[in-house]
Scaffold this active site. Structure first.
Site, short mmCIF file in Angstrom:
data_model
loop_
_atom_site.label_atom_id
_atom_site.label_comp_id
_atom_site.label_asym_id
_atom_site.label_seq_id
_atom_site.Cartn_x
_atom_site.Cartn_y
_atom_site.Cartn_z
N TRP A 35 1.01 -1.36 0.35
CA TRP A 35 0.00 -0.11 -0.17
C TRP A 35 0.40 1.69 0.32
CZ3 TRP A 35 -0.08 -3.65 3.08
CH2 TRP A 35 0.69 -3.96 4.54
N ARG A 36 2.32 1.19 -0.04
CA ARG A 36 3.01 2.14 0.49
C ARG A 36 3.43 2.82 -1.39
NH1 ARG A 36 6.77 1.43 5.33
NH2 ARG A 36 5.18 2.64 6.94
N GLU A 48 -5.52 1.24 5.98
CA GLU A 48 -5.35 1.71 7.29
C GLU A 48 -6.90 0.60 7.91
OE1 GLU A 48 -3.43 3.34 8.55
OE2 GLU A 48 -2.34 4.00 6.71
N GLN A 53 -6.24 -3.73 13.69
CA GLN A 53 -5.60 -4.38 14.88
C GLN A 53 -4.78 -5.97 14.45
OE1 GLN A 53 -9.54 -2.70 15.03
NE2 GLN A 53 -9.27 -2.18 17.49
N THR A 54 -4.28 -5.72 13.58
CA THR A 54 -3.27 -6.59 13.21
C THR A 54 -2.07 -6.18 13.10
OG1 THR A 54 -5.85 -6.86 11.87
CG2 THR A 54 -3.54 -7.90 11.15
N TYR A 131 -8.39 8.81 13.53
CA TYR A 131 -7.31 8.32 13.11
C TYR A 131 -6.87 7.47 10.99
CZ TYR A 131 -3.56 5.40 11.23
OH TYR A 131 -2.83 3.97 10.48
N ASP A 149 -1.94 6.89 16.16
CA ASP A 149 -2.16 5.78 16.62
C ASP A 149 -1.37 5.28 17.74
OD1 ASP A 149 0.07 5.45 15.69
OD2 ASP A 149 0.18 3.80 14.28
N CYS A 210 17.02 2.43 21.72
CA CYS A 210 17.52 3.99 21.30
C CYS A 210 18.75 4.84 20.81
CB CYS A 210 17.46 4.74 22.79
SG CYS A 210 16.18 4.81 23.63
N CYS A 219 15.02 13.97 22.16
CA CYS A 219 14.50 12.80 23.00
C CYS A 219 14.47 12.90 23.94
CB CYS A 219 14.24 11.49 22.47
SG CYS A 219 13.47 10.66 23.76
FE1 SF4 Z 1 14.32 6.03 22.49
FE2 SF4 Z 1 13.45 8.20 21.70
FE3 SF4 Z 1 13.64 7.47 19.91
FE4 SF4 Z 1 12.09 6.54 21.44
S1 SF4 Z 1 12.54 8.47 20.46
S2 SF4 Z 1 13.57 5.18 20.62
S3 SF4 Z 1 12.76 6.62 23.45
S4 SF4 Z 1 15.52 7.76 21.65
#
Ligand code: SF4
Length: 362
Positions: A35-36, A48, A53-54, A131, A149, A210, A219
């Site tokens: 679908w992309r 979508e 739910q899948t 959504y 979502d 991360c 972040c």
């Molecule tokens: Fe980690 Fe933040 Fe990146 Fe999520 S958005 S993976 S919490 S660094």
């Protein structure tokens, strides 16, 4: 510092460098999905709905099969409800299929078969929530409308170190406001898909990666050293234990099934059965149910049980064997169904029952 909705009233502002880092990462790393590679709003809408739910890996073969059966929205609109449910069988959450089918009919009736590109008109269609509006309008038509979502909510709450849950009204309002505030004008399709992809592939609920994250410099949860504290863990609804009894009546490899009604499994087929109350005499209750359906059969316990889980219900099912005493009269809600090649949509429990009695059917 963890922040709740009250502390987030002031504008949070998109962290500098976030958009570029996210888009660069997405272009290099996104997964190819059928679908992309399309801008067809019907196909994007279908994907979508299926993905709500899948998981992608489960939904993909269903997506292809559904489109082979109903390649265009008018073809879906013309289909009989049973045919649509049969094409959806196995994906679960059948209300999605019913709503999509109803919505296709409305589009044909009121919009000449063309998916409306006006978000307000699109939002009026059955089953279309906020959504879906954001996803279809941004991906198919390039409109600058956000999505929220579970994946996006998690990413936003971690980027801002916001201790709020999308499952609570105040948290959802705050996160929608943030998603709207951060929504760029340029290529909204890429932006929305990139946020969702980051949540699915890197910023996962447990053990987020991360170290590989393109936006870790922006972040706040990462800076605090506690990404998994965001968002707060939702309290799960307690699992309810339920007892059922089902009658298995076989004929030439097929099982007698009845068409269910009600909110959850409306239109799906399953062997006749009942939910048992405490200390209820099972045989009598099953006999009454068969009588109600117009089935004349002798029944006996098979001493076989199957376990089945559906949403928050843990169901233990007693299987009873039935032997017909009179032929089954043809009725709209009753028929023999070959569980190996059903021509109607059967429930997951029906499949499980069929699998457990399969050696006898061979
Ligand atoms: Fe980690 Fe933040 Fe990146 Fe999520 S958005 S993976 S919490 S660094």
């Amino acid at each position: 510092m963890q922040r709740g909705p009250a502390q987030i009233a002031a504008k949070t502002g998109l962290p500098a460098g976030f958009e570029r880092a996210l888009r660069d990462w997405y272009r290099r790393n996104h997964r190819p999905m059928p679908w992309r590679s399309t801008r067809d709003p019907y196909r994007i809408w279908l994907s979508e709905v299926m993905l709500q739910q899948t998981q992608v890996i489960t939904a993909t073969p269903y997506y292809h099969r559904f489109l082979e059966r109903f390649p265009t929205l008018p073809e879906l609109a013309r289909a009989r409800p049973e045919a649509v449910l049969a094409a959806w069988a196995g994906l679960g959450y059948y209300r999605r299929a019913r709503h999509l089918h109803e919505a296709a009919r409305v589009v044909v009736r009121e919009h000449s078969g063309v998916v409306p590109r006006d978000p307000e008109q699109f939002a009026q269609l059955p089953g279309v929530g906020r959504y879906t509006v954001g996803a279809v309008m941004s991906i198919a038509f390039g409109l600058s409308i956000p999505v929220l979502d579970g994946n996006v909510a998690r990413v936003l709450s971690r980027i801002g170190a916001l201790h709020i849950s999308v499952r609570e009204p105040a948290g959802a309002r705050t996160l929608w406001a943030l998603a709207t505030e951060w929504m760029p004008k340029r290529d909204p399709s890429e932006w929305n898909q990139a946020l969702m992809e980051l949540g699915a592939m890197v910023c996962t609920p447990r053990a987020p990666r991360c170290g590989e994250c393109p936006v870790r410099a922006q972040c706040a949860a990462f800076a605090l050293g506690s990404p998994e504290d965001f968002p707060p863990v939702a309290v799960r609804a307690a699992t309810r234990r339920v007892r059922r009894a089902i009658v298995v009546i076989e004929k030439g490899g097929a099982l007698l099934m009845t068409r269910l009604s009600g909110e959850l499994l409306d239109g799906l087929w399953e062997p006749p059965g009942i939910e048992l109350a405490a200390r209820q005499p099972v045989q009598l209750a099953l006999a009454r149910e068969l009588e109600r359906l117009g089935v004349h059969a002798r029944i006996e316990p098979s001493r076989q049980t199957v376990r089945h889980r559906i949403t928050n219900r843990d169901i233990e099912v007693e299987l009873w064997r039935g032997t017909l005493e009179l032929p089954v009269a043809r009725r709209a809600v009753l028929r023999f169904v070959d569980p190996q090649a059903p021509r109607v949509a059967i429930t997951a429990l029906a499949k499980r029952v069929a699998a457990s009695v399969a050696p006898r059917l061979r």
